[in-house]
Design an enzyme around this catalytic site. Structure first.
Site: not given
Length: 545
Positions: A307, A329, A383-384, A403
């Site tokens: 990250h 997350d 949904d992106a 990500d």
């Protein structure tokens, strides 16, 4: 004296194809046969969809799995139809035995495939491992049995009342196709969400066995020999006993298979529709790992390295507004919110279950710094691609962080397309920066450089880099090799609509714990050493991953 028999006239039915001795009127008998066709067609399509779905969840490559299952199954259906011609003389007994076998193979297919994945290894290279060949074998066996149904059912329906071949075929196929429609709709909307893969397949097998056995033993009992009259009920009862036992043990089997995949330290396992999310570790000093559909998504041993490499280079510049695509997350958002000057972070995550775990699980929320309690973070689950296409966002994001699951997972392919990067470019502020996780470089250099070529095709200037992974191949008593195969490295591409972005760190705080200016220079050189030239961009209509 020897009697002579004249041959049957051309076109006459053979002696064994005479009228059946039925306990009901012919019209009722035809209806019952067509009803059985309807049920068997629905069960057959459920078997097909179940194999495609489970194989896709385990590998992520739904296009390949659907192509393999459907093509092998359709081929096998043709072979099964040819083979069944020899069984028409004993159509009732053959159909009863065939349906019992189909119920057993189809009903247990999901459990067998999951067991092969859990205990014999992952899917490895192309057709290099046992589970892939088992998928082909199951598709072949189920296709053979489904294909053999048609000639036998045609013979049975003609024995009730003979009619022209065209009319009989029309009746049979009408019931078959309507049954396939019901099975196709029942699988995603009823069986999968309510019962799951394993129990849904087992229940379908039981329905299949009951339908076939009831038709033969109830309607065509007069056509059976004395031996078949007790063998067929015994076979059906044995099949139903196996399916019932497997259903009772399904939960224990699933727990054992989950431990084989993830290790014995599974704390949380959540089934969200068609996805399985599991958390291991996070207590007693054990690193926390997050898996989605059996694939390691977050490694507690290496999450800081990943990250920081993803976020910190992109944050070197204006960063008041940041968009995070994926990252439910909360770990990418944690890194973003460490930087001073960040006023708003919009996070678009696909799966609300991952977000909920990141909020509520003590170990995961501790790892992400309880980022979901920060008022600067605004979360939406969507949904992106659709979110970017339908939103009314103005070009105002200083940083966009993708990500996302690595390219090559079919569900993510559109998120690595030229069209998607064009949508991202529309919401980037002038001078804004986009960073993309592009998968492992050492094992898939062509995929990594296809992502870079696609970004350039979308009008962005790129700076690729590659960061090594500390956790590659780590194994232990509670972390089997199949689940622990973290990548050897990660590939990232930093991009901008303006000049080529510099790969550097902000000299101000916060300082990353795993990156330095020198290591970033090495990361860029390491990526360039793997360059694959002459690659075309990936688009929605021509995906290249």
């Amino acid at each position: 004296m020897i009697e002579s028999h004249a041959p049957a006239p051309p076109g006459a039915p053979p002696p064994w194809a005479g009228p059946a001795r039925l306990p009901v009127r012919p019209a009722t008998g035809r209806f019952l046969v067509l009803a059985c066709v309807f049920v068997c067609a629905a069960c057959g399509l459920v078997y097909e969809l179940e194999l495609v779905a489970l194989a896709s969840y385990l590998t992520g490559d739904s296009v390949t799995q659907a192509s393999v299952v459907l093509s092998v199954m359709v081929f096998a259906m043709g072979i099964g139809s040819l083979a069944a011609k020899r069984l028409r003389r004993h159509a009732a007994a053959a159909f009863g035995a065939l349906e019992a076998l189909l119920a057993l193979v189809g009903g247990c297919s999901a459990m067998a495939l999951y067991a092969a994945f859990a205990w014999t290894g992952d899917w490895g290279g192309l057709w290099a491992s046992g589970p892939r060949w088992l998928l082909v074998a199951l598709s072949l066996a189920i296709g053979l049995l489904i294909g053999a149904e048609v000639p036998l059912l045609m013979e049975l329906i003609q024995r009730i009342r003979r009619q022209d071949a065209g009319g009989a075929v029309a009746d049979l196929f009408a019931a078959d196709y309507v049954g396939a429609l019901v099975g196709g709709l029942a699988f995603p909307f009823l069986l999968l969400p309510l019962l799951g893969q394993l129990t849904g397949a087992l229940l379908t097998g039981a329905v299949n066995a009951v339908a076939g056995g009831t038709l033969v033993l109830g309607l065509f009992r007069g056509d059976l020999t004395r031996r078949a009259r007790w063998l067929l009920p015994a076979a059906n009862l044995a099949v139903l006993g196996v399916l019932a036992t497997a259903t009772v043990l399904a939960d224990d089997f699933e727990r054992a298979a989950r431990e084989a995949v993830y290790g014995k330290d599974v704390r949380v396992a959540v089934q969200t529709g068609a996805r399985e999310i599991a958390l291991t570790g996070g207590t007693h000093g054990r690193p926390l790992d997050l898996y989605v559909d059996g694939r390691l998504r977050v490694s507690g041993r290496d999450q800081d390295r990943y990250h920081e490499a993803l976020v910190h280079p992109a944050m070197n510049g204006p960063r008041a507004r940041v968009l995070v695509l994926g990252g439910g997350d909360g770990l990418a958002a944690r890194e973003v919110l460490r930087f001073p000057g960040v006023r708003r972070v919009d996070l678009v995550a696909l799966d609300p279950a991952v977000v909920d775990l990141a909020r509520r699980d003590p170990a995961l929320s501790r790892l992400n710094g309880h980022v979901y309690g920060d008022p600067r973070l605004h979360v939406s689950t969507a949904d992106a691609f659709r979110g970017l296409r339908t939103s009314a966002l103005v070009p105002s994001y200083d940083v966009v962080i993708a990500d996302l699951p690595e390219p090559g997972v079919t569900a993510s392919t559109k998120l690595y397309s030229e069209e998607f990067y064009g949508l991202v470019g529309r919401v980037l502020a002038p001078g804004g920066r986009l960073v993309v996780h592009a998968g492992p470089v050492s094992s898939r250099p062509r995929v990594f450089w296809t992502v870079e070529a696609t970004l350039r095709a979308a009008g962005l200037r790129t700076t690729p880099y590659r960061v090594g992974c500390r956790d590659s191949g780590t194994e232990g008593p509670d972390r089997p090799a199949r689940a622990s195969r973290a990548p050897r490295d990660w590939g990232f591409v930093l991009a901008s609509r303006g000049p080529r972005p510099a790969l550097a760190l902000d000299p101000r705080e916060p300082r990353p714990t795993t990156l330095t200016a020198q290591s970033l220079r090495a990361a860029r050189k390491a990526a360039q050493a793997t360059r694959v030239g002459g690659l075309a961009a990936s688009t929605l209509v021509h995906p290249r991953y």
